[in-house]
Design a protein around this motif. Structure first.
Motif, PDB file in Angstrom:
ATOM      1  N   ARG A 246       0.734  -1.228  -0.239  1.00 16.60           N
ATOM      2  CA  ARG A 246      -0.055   0.003   0.017  1.00 16.60           C
ATOM      3  C   ARG A 246       0.754   1.272  -0.022  1.00 16.60           C
ATOM      4  NH1 ARG A 246      -4.353  -0.756   4.219  1.00 16.60           N
ATOM      5  NH2 ARG A 246      -4.780  -2.730   3.340  1.00 16.60           N
ATOM      6  N   ARG A 247       0.430   2.190  -0.710  1.00 21.51           N
ATOM      7  CA  ARG A 247       1.320   3.563  -0.870  1.00 21.51           C
ATOM      8  C   ARG A 247       0.170   4.731  -0.550  1.00 21.51           C
ATOM      9  NH1 ARG A 247       3.572   6.009  -6.291  1.00 21.51           N
ATOM     10  NH2 ARG A 247       1.247   6.400  -6.473  1.00 21.51           N
ATOM     11  N   GLU A 248       0.833   5.554   0.353  1.00 20.64           N
ATOM     12  CA  GLU A 248      -0.192   6.602   0.428  1.00 20.64           C
ATOM     13  C   GLU A 248      -0.216   7.490  -0.761  1.00 20.64           C
ATOM     14  OE1 GLU A 248      -0.241  10.550   3.259  1.00 20.64           O
ATOM     15  OE2 GLU A 248       0.320   8.489   4.229  1.00 20.64           O
ATOM     16  N   LYS A 249      -1.369   7.823  -1.407  1.00 22.96           N
ATOM     17  CA  LYS A 249      -1.331   8.550  -2.458  1.00 22.96           C
ATOM     18  C   LYS A 249      -1.421  10.231  -2.145  1.00 22.96           C
ATOM     19  CE  LYS A 249      -3.204   5.176  -5.461  1.00 22.96           C
ATOM     20  NZ  LYS A 249      -4.452   4.398  -6.206  1.00 22.96           N
ATOM     21  N   ARG A 250      -0.568  10.869  -2.941  1.00 27.95           N
ATOM     22  CA  ARG A 250      -0.669  12.195  -2.382  1.00 27.95           C
ATOM     23  C   ARG A 250      -1.177  13.186  -3.853  1.00 27.95           C
ATOM     24  NH1 ARG A 250       4.591  15.776  -0.690  1.00 27.95           N
ATOM     25  NH2 ARG A 250       3.256  17.729  -0.452  1.00 27.95           N
ATOM     26  N   SER A 251      -1.884  13.970  -3.844  1.00 28.29           N
ATOM     27  CA  SER A 251      -2.363  14.817  -5.125  1.00 28.29           C
ATOM     28  C   SER A 251      -1.135  15.647  -5.470  1.00 28.29           C
ATOM     29  CB  SER A 251      -3.157  15.813  -4.477  1.00 28.29           C
ATOM     30  OG  SER A 251      -3.685  16.680  -5.614  1.00 28.29           O
ATOM     31  N   ILE A 252      -1.217  15.514  -6.634  1.00 28.98           N
ATOM     32  CA  ILE A 252      -0.084  16.473  -7.451  1.00 28.98           C
ATOM     33  C   ILE A 252      -0.389  17.834  -7.398  1.00 28.98           C
ATOM     34  CG2 ILE A 252       0.370  14.600  -9.284  1.00 28.98           C
ATOM     35  CD1 ILE A 252      -1.105  16.686 -11.334  1.00 28.98           C
ATOM     36  N   PHE A 253      -1.337  18.255  -6.967  1.00 27.88           N
ATOM     37  CA  PHE A 253      -1.816  19.677  -6.648  1.00 27.88           C
ATOM     38  C   PHE A 253      -1.687  19.977  -5.159  1.00 27.88           C
ATOM     39  CE2 PHE A 253      -4.345  18.116 -10.258  1.00 27.88           C
ATOM     40  CZ  PHE A 253      -3.787  19.201 -11.135  1.00 27.88           C
ATOM     41  N   ALA A 254      -0.968  19.356  -4.322  1.00 25.19           N
ATOM     42  CA  ALA A 254      -0.935  19.544  -2.906  1.00 25.19           C
ATOM     43  C   ALA A 254       0.410  20.390  -2.792  1.00 25.19           C
ATOM     44  CB  ALA A 254      -0.632  18.207  -2.130  1.00 25.19           C
ATOM     45  N   SER A 255       0.111  21.286  -1.975  1.00 27.91           N
ATOM     46  CA  SER A 255       1.360  22.332  -1.545  1.00 27.91           C
ATOM     47  C   SER A 255       2.695  21.724  -1.427  1.00 27.91           C
ATOM     48  CB  SER A 255       1.043  23.258  -0.532  1.00 27.91           C
ATOM     49  OG  SER A 255       0.755  22.668   0.606  1.00 27.91           O
ATOM     50  N   PRO A 256       3.617  22.215  -1.842  1.00 31.13           N
ATOM     51  CA  PRO A 256       5.020  21.507  -1.934  1.00 31.13           C
ATOM     52  C   PRO A 256       5.363  21.676  -0.270  1.00 31.13           C
ATOM     53  CG  PRO A 256       5.091  23.861  -2.819  1.00 31.13           C
ATOM     54  CD  PRO A 256       3.728  23.304  -2.956  1.00 31.13           C
ATOM     55  N   ASP A 257       6.411  20.690   0.000  1.00 29.78           N
ATOM     56  CA  ASP A 257       7.199  20.774   1.326  1.00 29.78           C
ATOM     57  C   ASP A 257       7.956  22.054   1.467  1.00 29.78           C
ATOM     58  OD1 ASP A 257       5.868  18.444   1.790  1.00 29.78           O
ATOM     59  OD2 ASP A 257       7.596  17.292   1.096  1.00 29.78           O
ATOM     60  N   SER A 258       8.930  22.448   0.584  1.00 35.43           N
ATOM     61  CA  SER A 258       9.605  23.300   0.686  1.00 35.43           C
ATOM     62  C   SER A 258       9.045  24.839   0.058  1.00 35.43           C
ATOM     63  CB  SER A 258      11.068  22.987   0.341  1.00 35.43           C
ATOM     64  OG  SER A 258      11.045  22.932  -0.993  1.00 35.43           O
ATOM     65  N   VAL A 259       9.840  25.585   0.180  1.00 35.72           N
ATOM     66  CA  VAL A 259       9.609  27.298  -0.366  1.00 35.72           C
ATOM     67  C   VAL A 259       9.918  27.180  -2.017  1.00 35.72           C
ATOM     68  CG1 VAL A 259      10.009  29.660  -0.475  1.00 35.72           C
ATOM     69  CG2 VAL A 259       9.939  28.338   1.896  1.00 35.72           C
ATOM     70  N   GLU A 260      10.863  26.375  -2.362  1.00 32.79           N
ATOM     71  CA  GLU A 260      11.166  26.175  -3.600  1.00 32.79           C
ATOM     72  C   GLU A 260      10.535  25.376  -4.549  1.00 32.79           C
ATOM     73  OE1 GLU A 260      13.795  25.885  -1.277  1.00 32.79           O
ATOM     74  OE2 GLU A 260      14.185  27.746  -0.976  1.00 32.79           O
ATOM     75  N   GLY A 261       9.830  24.378  -3.903  1.00 32.29           N
ATOM     76  CA  GLY A 261       9.047  23.397  -4.768  1.00 32.29           C
ATOM     77  C   GLY A 261       8.032  24.211  -5.478  1.00 32.29           C
ATOM     78  N   LYS A 262       7.600  23.330  -6.494  1.00 32.62           N
ATOM     79  CA  LYS A 262       6.572  23.891  -7.535  1.00 32.62           C
ATOM     80  C   LYS A 262       5.240  22.969  -7.275  1.00 32.62           C
ATOM     81  CE  LYS A 262      10.106  25.002 -10.610  1.00 32.62           C
ATOM     82  NZ  LYS A 262      10.566  24.654 -12.036  1.00 32.62           N
ATOM     83  N   VAL A 263       4.164  23.503  -7.825  1.00 37.11           N
ATOM     84  CA  VAL A 263       2.806  22.556  -7.487  1.00 37.11           C
ATOM     85  C   VAL A 263       2.793  21.939  -8.871  1.00 37.11           C
ATOM     86  CG1 VAL A 263       0.228  22.982  -7.269  1.00 37.11           C
ATOM     87  CG2 VAL A 263       1.778  24.352  -6.039  1.00 37.11           C
ATOM     88  N   GLY A 264       2.311  20.518  -8.912  1.00 38.21           N
ATOM     89  CA  GLY A 264       1.877  19.909  -9.893  1.00 38.21           C
ATOM     90  C   GLY A 264       3.178  19.053 -10.393  1.00 38.21           C
ATOM     91  N   VAL A 265       4.372  19.223  -9.895  1.00 35.08           N
ATOM     92  CA  VAL A 265       5.519  18.590  -9.937  1.00 35.08           C
ATOM     93  C   VAL A 265       5.959  17.594  -8.822  1.00 35.08           C
ATOM     94  CG1 VAL A 265       8.000  18.907 -10.655  1.00 35.08           C
ATOM     95  CG2 VAL A 265       6.468  20.544 -11.548  1.00 35.08           C
ATOM     96  N   THR A 266       5.973  16.286  -9.145  1.00 36.00           N
ATOM     97  CA  THR A 266       6.020  15.347  -8.335  1.00 36.00           C
ATOM     98  C   THR A 266       7.441  15.262  -7.540  1.00 36.00           C
ATOM     99  OG1 THR A 266       6.716  13.676  -9.921  1.00 36.00           O
ATOM    100  CG2 THR A 266       4.465  13.803  -9.112  1.00 36.00           C
ATOM    101  N   ASN A 267       7.802  15.294  -6.467  1.00 37.41           N
ATOM    102  CA  ASN A 267       9.018  15.168  -5.755  1.00 37.41           C
ATOM    103  C   ASN A 267       9.683  16.464  -5.967  1.00 37.41           C
ATOM    104  OD1 ASN A 267       8.925  12.606  -4.479  1.00 37.41           O
ATOM    105  ND2 ASN A 267      10.313  11.847  -6.067  1.00 37.41           N
ATOM    106  N   SER A 268       8.751  17.627  -5.913  1.00 40.29           N
ATOM    107  CA  SER A 268       9.402  18.912  -5.952  1.00 40.29           C
ATOM    108  C   SER A 268       9.757  19.322  -4.498  1.00 40.29           C
ATOM    109  CB  SER A 268       8.350  20.023  -6.459  1.00 40.29           C
ATOM    110  OG  SER A 268       7.398  20.245  -5.412  1.00 40.29           O
ATOM    111  N   GLY A 269      10.975  20.113  -4.532  1.00 37.44           N
ATOM    112  CA  GLY A 269      11.472  20.592  -3.307  1.00 37.44           C
ATOM    113  C   GLY A 269      12.492  19.527  -2.761  1.00 37.44           C
TER     114      GLY A 269
END
Length: 121
Positions: free
Chosen positions: A74-97
């Motif tokens: 099982r894997r926790e699915k996370r929306s690609i539109f969720a806010s990124p973890d860091s300030v430099e992260g981008k919305v819609g880009v997986t593993n951003s930050g």
């Protein structure tokens, strides 16, 4: 529904049998009626078999239970539109930050020998 036992062979009623004195039109009509009755008869003969197969399939299909995936897969699915973890992260880009993984370049296997004087690894 009332069950009626049907004979395996179809027997046409007396009034539909072709007689010598019948005209061509009445012969054609009688043959058409006989053909329709034969078709109905074959459908009624096959009905218990079809119902039996259908009921067997429904019984089999009802008995199956859906298995849950184990925790391991099982894997926790996370929306690609969720806010990124860091300030430099981008919305819609997986593993951003996250930074890319740094790999150490692989050298030849000379370092595997424990004793430099021995020929055994």
């Amino acid at each position: 529904m009332r069950m009626v036992k049907l004979p395996k062979l179809f027997a046409a009623p007396e009034y539909l049998l072709v007689k010598e004195g019948d005209s061509d039109e009445t012969r054609k009509k009688k043959k058409k009626k006989i053909k329709a009755l034969k078709a109905k008869h074959t459908i009624l003969l096959g009905e218990p078999v079809r119902n039996n197969r259908k009921n067997n399939w429904l019984k089999f299909n009802d008995g199956k239970k859906k298995k849950k995936k184990s925790q391991r897969y099982r894997r926790e699915k996370r929306s690609i539109f969720a806010s990124p973890d860091s300030v430099e992260g981008k919305v819609g880009v997986t593993n951003s930050g996250h930074t890319m993984t740094n790999y150490i370049p692989q050298d030849k296997h000379h370092g595997l020998r424990k004793d430099p004087n021995s020929n055994i690894f």
